[in-house]
Design an enzyme around this catalytic site. Structure first.
Site, PDB file in Angstrom:
ATOM      1  N   GLN A   1      -4.380  -5.722   6.727  1.00  0.00           N
ATOM      2  CA  GLN A   1      -5.386  -6.605   6.122  1.00  0.00           C
ATOM      3  C   GLN A   1      -5.307  -8.039   6.632  1.00  0.00           C
ATOM      4  OE1 GLN A   1      -7.767  -5.466   4.415  1.00  0.00           O
ATOM      5  NE2 GLN A   1      -7.028  -3.457   3.772  1.00  0.00           N
TER       6      GLN A   1
ATOM      7  N   HIS B   1       0.883  -1.170   0.000  1.00  0.00           N
ATOM      8  CA  HIS B   1       0.000   0.000   0.000  1.00  0.00           C
ATOM      9  C   HIS B   1       0.925   1.225   0.000  1.00  0.00           C
ATOM     10  CE1 HIS B   1      -2.756   2.921   1.890  1.00  0.00           C
ATOM     11  NE2 HIS B   1      -3.749   2.117   1.573  1.00  0.00           N
TER      12      HIS B   1
END
Lengths: 151, 423
Positions: free
Chosen positions: B220, B140
């Site tokens: 996540q 990310h």
């Protein structure tokens, strides 16, 4: 189908998305700018041929959703032949249209086919998609010092 | 970990799905019973943020109704109560993650700030010119940019583990990147864009042999699997509370005490000091050294019941259910003509990225929204992944234990509406 959805994705919009007008790199050109929406990754490039303050020719290239691509396509068809000053006003009117702002009947009429994008006002997250090409066009016009690329 | 290819849990860990009553669980989440655009909400954007159970919402309301005061300051009762509750969550988290001490738990604003804290504090002290930092292609932006900024400042070099067409990391490439110059490794546990579960155990093992610190971005993974930081062996583990059914504005940084102690403070201010004079300030001990200013008290306190809630459900049951649902979602997507999946990782968790032929993901997202279905569309703050796959954006569906097969069916039906509009 949901009426808001039908309003947003009118046939004209889908037509311009699938078959965008003036979709090419234009060489030579007098003005050029790149637009980018970092939030969604949409990109558009505008090429202009301006003579005596009139937009003689315009083209675009880019990557985006149906709203952004059709808006760019409709815009190129609309501004061809208009003066730089006209275009600035057109942009203001178009912006009011998609933002759900105040716009006179006369100004709305002047926008002609562009009015199909009015449905965007119901989708605040998508207003930027519709206005990206216009912002890029204005940037290209203001970029008067850019060298003319002729090769 | 959920795996699309290895459905079900590990042998000997069989949990009956019937024990997991999703309809009862859904009652705990008030937002799941609301409507959007006149349609029942089908929330499939859990990788962006999860919904909150009533116990979390109640806790935040109760805090403001009965406890609200600043922490670590007043001698009055409310301040004491707020401090106890706030620190109680730190204790709970330490146990939850199996940290060796609650001093190893630092509260931040989110995963992003936790990574920035490490890059700023550890990085600026221990990374020097010519050193190398390894990240992966699947990061990310929040696990790319802080390291780029550090490298730029220190004239260090950022090395990136390659990814293959399936969205798996090229582990041979990773091993080839390791050298005496490698001074830090920061990798994502589960890709938010493709759902790839990275072999972080292998990365940590190789790094340990060379004494290289490793940060694992668990934004996540922490909501889908049990995390034991000591078993994992990482030096830092970071995540956001709002992806773990808790309030927004709270991140967690686990750091090994030995490393945290030798790191300088990140921000200066109140609470992070032992004493201040104009001549010299001495810093507070762990974990307060890294928590300048009044923190997000309500958010941290709200994280407490979220942890309890998840523990009550149990990760065996959660994984079993989510895995089943993930496999089901995959079958539906693969069986829908015109759907193109992006990424086929060996081990997948909770996420599918896809495109509909000839239709931009934003249009897909808008039309699904009008059907009540919330998904994420765009580049998912992972532009290198998008570039690697040759797409500007994807549509992403991400599941949680409160989603149902009926919702996935409805989502599939809604995809047909998208095709209908663009017919």
């Amino acid at each position: 189908m949901n009426p808001e959805l039908r309003e947003l994705y009118q046939q004209v919009i889908l037509d311009h998305y699938k078959d965008p007008r003036n979709y090419k790199v234009m060489e030579p050109h007098t003005h050029h700018a790149e637009g980018h929406n970092p939030l969604c990754g949409d990109q558009v490039e505008i090429f202009l041929k301006v003579e005596d303050n009139v937009i003689k020719d315009i083209s675009f290239q880019g990557n985006g959703c149906a709203i952004s691509k059709s808006s760019a396509s409709l815009m190129t068809a609309f501004v061809k032949g208009r003066t730089v000053e006209d275009v600035q006003k057109d942009f203001d009117h178009f912006h009011a249209l998609v933002m759900g702002g105040e716009i006179s009947d006369e100004d709305r009429e002047q926008l002609g086919k562009l009015a199909v994008l009015e449905g965007v006002k119901e989708f605040p997250m998508r207003v930027k998609c519709a206005s990206l090409a216009w912002h890029t066009l204005i940037a290209a016009i203001k970029n008067e010092h850019e060298k003319v690329i002729t090769e | 970990m959920s795996s699309a290819k290895a459905a079900g849990s590990a042998p000997g860990k069989e949990v009956s799905t019937s024990a997991f009553n999703v309809h009862e669980i859904r009652k705990d989440f008030p937002i799941l019973h609301t409507e959007v655009h006149g349609k029942p909400l089908v929330y499939l954007d859990n990788a962006a943020s999860t919904q909150k159970p009533q116990c979390v919402i109640d806790k935040v309301a109760e805090y403001y109704s009965a406890t609200n005061a600043n922490i670590h300051r007043g001698v009055h009762l409310l301040s004491q109560k707020a401090t106890l509750e706030y620190e109680g969550v730190r204790e709970k988290l330490a146990a939850y993650l199996n940290a060796s001490s609650s001093k190893e738990i630092i509260f931040t604003r989110g995963t992003t700030e936790a990574i920035n804290l490490v890059a700023y504090s550890y990085g600026r002290k221990y990374i020097h010119e010519g050193d190398e930092i390894i990240i992966s292609y699947l990061e990310h932006h929040s696990n790319i940019v802080p390291w780029q900024m550090l490298c730029e400042e220190k004239k260090a070099v950022l090395k990136v583990i390659r990814m293959d067409d399936n969205g798996d990391l090229d582990m041979d490439h990773f091993h080839s990147l390791l050298s005496e110059k490698t001074k830090f490794i920061s990798v994502v546990h589960v890709s938010n864009a493709l759902g790839t579960v990275n072999p972080v155990e292998e990365i940590i093992r190789a790094a340990k042999e060379r004494g290289i610190p490793v940060l694992v971005d668990g934004a996540q993974s922490v909501q889908h699997q049990h995390i034991d930081v000591r078993a994992l062996g990482c030096d830092f583990f970071v995540f956001s509370a709002h992806k773990l059914y808790a309030p927004t504005g709270v991140g967690v940084l686990y750091g090994r005490k030995e490393l945290l102690e030798k790191m300088p403070p990140y921000q200066g201010g109140g609470d992070m000091i032992a004493s201040v004079s104009f001549e010299k300030t001495t810093y507070n001990e762990l974990p307060y050294k890294f928590e300048a200013g009044t923190p997000n008290i309500e958010g941290v306190i709200g994280l407490g019941p979220a942890l309890d809630y998840i523990q009550k459900l149990g990760f065996d049951a959660i994984q079993n259910y989510e895995n089943d649902l993930l496999v089901y979602t995959g079958k539906i997507l693969r069986g829908t003509p015109g759907v193109k999946l992006l990424g086929e990782p060996k081990v997948r968790s909770s996420v599918y990225s896809f495109q509909l032929e000839g239709i931009h993901p934003h249009d897909t997202g808008t039309i699904l929204d009008l059907e009540g279905v919330a998904i994420r569309t765009g580049h998912h703050c992972a532009q290198p992944v998008m570039k690697r796959l040759g797409v500007p954006a994807t549509a992403r569906v991400s599941i949680s234990f409160y989603n149902t097969k009926e919702e996935i069916d409805y989502f599939a039906l809604s995809l047909q509406k998208v095709f209908e509009v663009f017919k």
